[in-house]
Design a protein around this motif. Structure first.
Motif, PDB file in Angstrom:
ATOM      1  N   LYS A 262      -3.400  -1.973  14.518  1.00  0.00           N
ATOM      2  CA  LYS A 262      -3.584  -2.321  13.109  1.00  0.00           C
ATOM      3  C   LYS A 262      -3.665  -3.832  12.929  1.00  0.00           C
ATOM      4  CE  LYS A 262      -1.675   1.796  10.872  1.00  0.00           C
ATOM      5  NZ  LYS A 262      -0.723   2.311   9.851  1.00  0.00           N
TER       6      LYS A 262
ATOM      7  N   GLU B 184      -9.529   0.324   6.611  1.00  0.00           N
ATOM      8  CA  GLU B 184      -9.367  -0.505   5.413  1.00  0.00           C
ATOM      9  C   GLU B 184     -10.707  -0.970   4.861  1.00  0.00           C
ATOM     10  OE1 GLU B 184      -6.692  -3.629   6.354  1.00  0.00           O
ATOM     11  OE2 GLU B 184      -5.004  -2.289   6.783  1.00  0.00           O
TER      12      GLU B 184
ATOM     13  N   ASP C 223     -10.250   3.493  -0.621  1.00  0.00           N
ATOM     14  CA  ASP C 223      -9.411   3.242  -1.802  1.00  0.00           C
ATOM     15  C   ASP C 223     -10.263   3.094  -3.051  1.00  0.00           C
ATOM     16  OD1 ASP C 223     -10.359   0.867  -0.556  1.00  0.00           O
ATOM     17  OD2 ASP C 223      -8.962  -0.338  -1.749  1.00  0.00           O
TER      18      ASP C 223
ATOM     19  N   ALA D 171      -5.952   4.069   8.596  1.00  0.00           N
ATOM     20  CA  ALA D 171      -5.536   4.039   7.188  1.00  0.00           C
ATOM     21  C   ALA D 171      -5.353   5.436   6.597  1.00  0.00           C
ATOM     22  CB  ALA D 171      -6.554   3.254   6.353  1.00  0.00           C
TER      23      ALA D 171
ATOM     24  N   ASP E 195      -3.063   7.898   6.708  1.00  0.00           N
ATOM     25  CA  ASP E 195      -1.787   8.228   6.056  1.00  0.00           C
ATOM     26  C   ASP E 195      -1.609   7.449   4.759  1.00  0.00           C
ATOM     27  OD1 ASP E 195      -1.171  10.040   8.045  1.00  0.00           O
ATOM     28  OD2 ASP E 195       0.060   8.632   9.192  1.00  0.00           O
ATOM     29  N   ASP E 196      -1.991   6.181   4.770  1.00  0.00           N
ATOM     30  CA  ASP E 196      -1.875   5.368   3.552  1.00  0.00           C
ATOM     31  C   ASP E 196      -2.785   5.905   2.448  1.00  0.00           C
ATOM     32  OD1 ASP E 196      -0.033   3.735   4.807  1.00  0.00           O
ATOM     33  OD2 ASP E 196      -1.519   2.192   5.342  1.00  0.00           O
TER      34      ASP E 196
END
Length: 414
Positions: free
Chosen positions: A86, A240, A245, A273, A275-276
């Motif tokens: 990460k 990311e 998102d 990413a 899980d986030d």
């Protein structure tokens, strides 16, 4: 005479003349296992059809745990990776472990049978270190340029600094060592020439076109819709810089602000990413509207692609994504699925009229474009047909066979 066959046929078992007969090719790829990496697997199968013996070094991964396997006559040597990186230091540890195993396995393969070419597939731009000792013995190095790593680093960490400068240095050294470079699109070719110092005639554009003989529609599976009338799909990495998102924000606008409860979103893919993103979805109260499958086998992937009415590509608009060709776009078009994405250079080149284009990184406009397309079935059909025709006529893997073989012929001076 072109080696490419009729557009919807697969890679031939034997390519006319077998131009690489008697040659041994080693392909090194760090970030995905084979045959899961569709682009590299298509390259490997094409090289084998051209007469070459093909060996591959890659990491293990879910569903691909065997350390050694032969598939379709191609030898696959897999190695473990200690972690899914990460942070910047995590990436250095991952790449260091990969380089160790790649070097060990390369020498093991070489002692069994000398190879003539190493094809290094980035990221990272470090595989030239594996190739250097072999170049001293006459082995040729072909760089298969999948990602522009300085831009990728900046997209991931939103900064430059020491590690970014390392990325720039590694990229320059990679191009300097390469005898020939393969670019996935014209933007990458320009980078190879302008930033990498490659001669234009030594850079070959080989796009990541789908193999239409393997990417097939199946019967839609209604269960993916979760009881809703419509379905929007995403296929790709959960990272990311992929902008998931922003897609979640768009779904929030569709469900909470516009009051639409008739659209299910199914997101296929794994990544650091994941899980986030699941946590963000739950936090926004959207878990019933967004399905995360994780990394899925082909059966589930084809079911999702065949069931959804619209594909979405929420990749953020940045220097990396603007210049990169995304496989998901090709997969949507191959199955005649219209899409919505942000307006980026290579995304627009690939999709053209098969896509609607939202304002850069604007989740509200992304949401509005999705709803607009959901509510326009005739437009969806026309866009899907356009995309499918474009893939058949210009972008599928059959059109990439000749450029790939041209790169190898040049590297081997044949």
């Amino acid at each position: 005479m072109s080696n490419a066959l009729v557009a919807e046929e697969g890679i031939p078992e034997v390519i006319e003349g077998e131009p690489l007969k008697g040659r041994h090719v080693l392909i090194v790829v760090e970030n995905l296992p084979l045959p899961f990496d569709r682009r590299v697997w298509q390259e490997a199968r094409t090289l084998k059809a051209a007469g070459a013996q093909v060996s591959i070094i890659c990491p293990t991964g879910k569903g691909h745990e065997k350390r050694y396997e032969v598939i379709e006559g191609i030898e696959i040597h897999r190695h473990p990776l200690p972690l899914e990186a990460k942070g910047a230091l995590g990436f250095l540890l991952e790449y260091g472990a990969a380089l160790f195993w790649e070097t060990v396995l390369a020498w093991r393969i070489f002692f069994r049978r000398r190879f003539d070419v190493i094809q290094g597939c980035n990221p990272p731009d470090l595989i030239f270190l594996v190739a250097l000792p072999f170049k001293l013995m006459g082995v040729r190095y072909i760089f298969d340029h999948h990602d522009i790593n300085p831009e990728l680093y900046e997209a991931k960490f939103d900064k430059r600094g020491f590690f970014w400068r390392l990325m720039v240095l590694f990229e320059k050294l990679t191009f300097k060592v390469a005898n020939v470079s393969i670019a996935t699109n014209e933007s990458y070719k320009s980078i190879a020439i302008q930033r990498g110092g490659m001669a234009a005639d030594r850079v070959h554009v080989v796009r990541s076109g789908p193999d239409l003989s393997r990417l097939k529609r199946v019967d839609p599976v209604g269960a993916w819709k979760n009881g809703r009338a419509h379905m929007v799909g995403y296929v790709g990495v959960m990272g990311e810089q992929e902008g998931i998102d922003l897609l979640i924000d768009a779904v929030h606008h569709i469900v909470r602000e516009k009051g639409r409860d008739d659209i299910q979103f199914v997101l296929v893919g794994g990544g650091p990413a994941l899980d986030d993103l699941k946590a963000l979805t739950a936090e926004k109260g959207l878990a019933d509207f967004i399905t995360f499958t994780g990394r899925a086998p082909d059966k589930e992937l084809f079911e999702v692609l065949s069931t959804m009415e619209i594909g979405v590509n929420p990749d953020r608009v940045n220097a990396m994504n603007d210049k990169s060709t995304m496989n998901k776009i090709m997969e949507y078009m191959s199955l005649a699925k219209p899409m919505v994405q942000f307006d980026v250079t290579e995304g627009r080149f690939s999709a053209q009229e098969a896509s609607l284009y939202a304002n850069p990184n604007d989740s509200i406009d992304l949401a509005e474009k999705i709803v607009e397309l959901v509510d326009s079935p005739e437009r969806r059909e026309a866009m899907g047909e356009f995309g499918r025709a474009r893939v058949i006529e210009k972008l599928n893997w059959q059109h990439q066979i000749d450029p790939l073989l041209a790169a190898y012929k040049q590297a081997l001076s044949i």
